[in-house]
Scaffold this active site. Sequence first.
Site, mmCIF file in Angstrom:
data_model
loop_
_atom_site.group_PDB
_atom_site.id
_atom_site.type_symbol
_atom_site.label_atom_id
_atom_site.label_comp_id
_atom_site.label_asym_id
_atom_site.label_seq_id
_atom_site.Cartn_x
_atom_site.Cartn_y
_atom_site.Cartn_z
ATOM 1 C CG ASP A 1 -1.769 1.183 1.377
ATOM 2 O OD1 ASP A 1 -2.624 1.374 0.503
ATOM 3 O OD2 ASP A 1 -1.596 1.946 2.347
ATOM 4 C CD GLU B 1 -2.138 2.346 -3.706
ATOM 5 O OE1 GLU B 1 -2.846 3.287 -4.109
ATOM 6 O OE2 GLU B 1 -1.532 2.380 -2.620
#
Length: 645
Positions: free
Chosen positions: A311, A354
């Site tokens: 993330d 990401e």
Amino acid sequence: MVISDALPSDYQLHLFHEGNLFESHELLGAHIITLEQKQYTKFSVWAPHALEVRVVGDFNGWKGEGYSLHKVNDEGIWMITIGQNLEGELYKYEIMTTDGERILKSDPYAFYSELRPHTASIVYSLDGFQWEDKSWHNRKLKRNILLDPIAIYEMHLGSWKKKDDGGLLTYRELADELIPYVMELGFTHIELLPIVEHPLDISWGYQGTGYFSPTSRYGTPHDLMYFINECHKNGLGVILDWVPGHFCKDAHGLYRFDGSYLYEYPYANDRENPVWGTANFHLGKTEVQSFLISSALFWLQYYHIDGFRLDAVANLIYWPNQEGKIENRDGIEFLKKLNHVLFSYDRTILMMAEDSTDWPQVTAPVDCGGLGFNYKWNMGWMNDVLTYMETPPYSRSNVHEKMTFSLLYAFNENFILPFSHDEVVHGKKSLLDKMPGDYWQKFAQLRLLLGYMIGHPGKKLLFMGFELGHFSEWKDKEQLDWNLLDYDMHRKINEYVKELLKIYKKSKPLFELDHDVHGFEWIDVDNKQQSIFSFMRKGKSGDLLVFVCNFTPTVYHDYMVGVPQDGSYREILNSDAGSFGGSGVLNKKVLHTTDIGFHGKPYSITMSIPPFGVSILRPVKHRKERKGDGKEKVRSHAVGRRKRK
């Protein structure tokens, strides 16, 4: 007490403080050990700025007298060995700081945690589970994930489906219900939003406290092992969303663990994330590197997971709270080190970034100057395509380049095409509701969007609920609207997804050359007046598929499309089929080529173009072409085939 046989070696301690003890969960935390046929429980913690550390829990009435840990080294490792097996007992560390504070902290290395809102750690042995997924791992070793089809079902365990009383399904119950459902849809992997222990449900796991502790919301660690084992037995990979950049600031967690900024950066400008209310890990601190890399390796070793989605990688590459982009060398070097270690352990894993930046070589190997991931989310593609789809159909000619720009960089990295949870929450609307127009047009354009996504180079990821045709955006406190399957159009979009993924997985041109410029070719990229795009996907052996996508409600008959091969083409999928909820503008008969060149191709076909539709065409292979025996290939003479005029 401290038992000399339970003490860590000097080499272990050296590696931990050097940042290279990648199994530091075996050094630190709570462990049941056996010495001379007697069982003990050993507690170890890193707290260099503590004056004293005690372990407290149910076993001593939460009173630390007589349970002080011994300081093993000057760098702050503390240890105690208690002469009994304390499995299942709650515990915390009572830390006396240099400021005179007495604080209670959960174990950063705990393997199991108390159910929220309670925050104690639990002594837990991970031994005893019988894995049955050897054949799964053997199959992975024989495959190449860059050449394989990958379709990921991203999901939040707590809101996929609930019990009749509104409670959460357990890991074991999810295994029974989720696995057959995802298999029937046709996905190859399940990606779980973070399941590390976290105090707040609405953080979705992105603000964690237990980096070695699967959340107890859904059961025990062994229950999670059962879930993953069942996924593997049924041919499904499991990916964990993992957050090495920042953590929550709840008092029982990592924040100011021993009264100092131990796991986080010391300066507020580097440390604080005002939007998320979290603290950034100090990625330049070697002990933090040992902690985080050990966490990732732990999930591979003990839970057999198949990869990670990291993330907010942009928050690691660049310093937060700065004007402009200032490189964070701590973060960059950490990512390289993490990927090098994990791929050295298991070369078959998925490591997905990401990343919303234009940082180069994200998916290049570390020894080639890259960050070392093997996949990157294509955030630019996602934003451009959704902007295009939300534009009224007859204004799409004004944003035509939104659909073409991604092919200028599609092969610079190994990309995942994501329609993730972030795009269907916080007022952004569901995928279906993003589509302009009336009820029928919304469904037609969702089918078109999904078909276009399958045709575009890159592996695929979709967040749960899209396959039901959700009108409402994701409601993280409620289950998906399963009752929608009682309605015709929603049931038909579900069937469309199954057929689309079936075609995707069995068609090599759709995945073999995802990351090779030779795997894609535009047929007509410039038709902005009609908003019709046509292109080819190609496989390694020369197989190809033709995609024709119409992003307006206008129907066209006798529409000419250039093709590279003489012969005939069959429509293998049309999103406008009545069985999918469409209007039925199909190409039921085989389409025969003419020798009229068009779109820069030597041949052409004439076809019907459905409204808001995607047509997938495959060249018809005849008997000797299908044999592949090395003999001369011949074509049968198609009846009615048009000759050169």
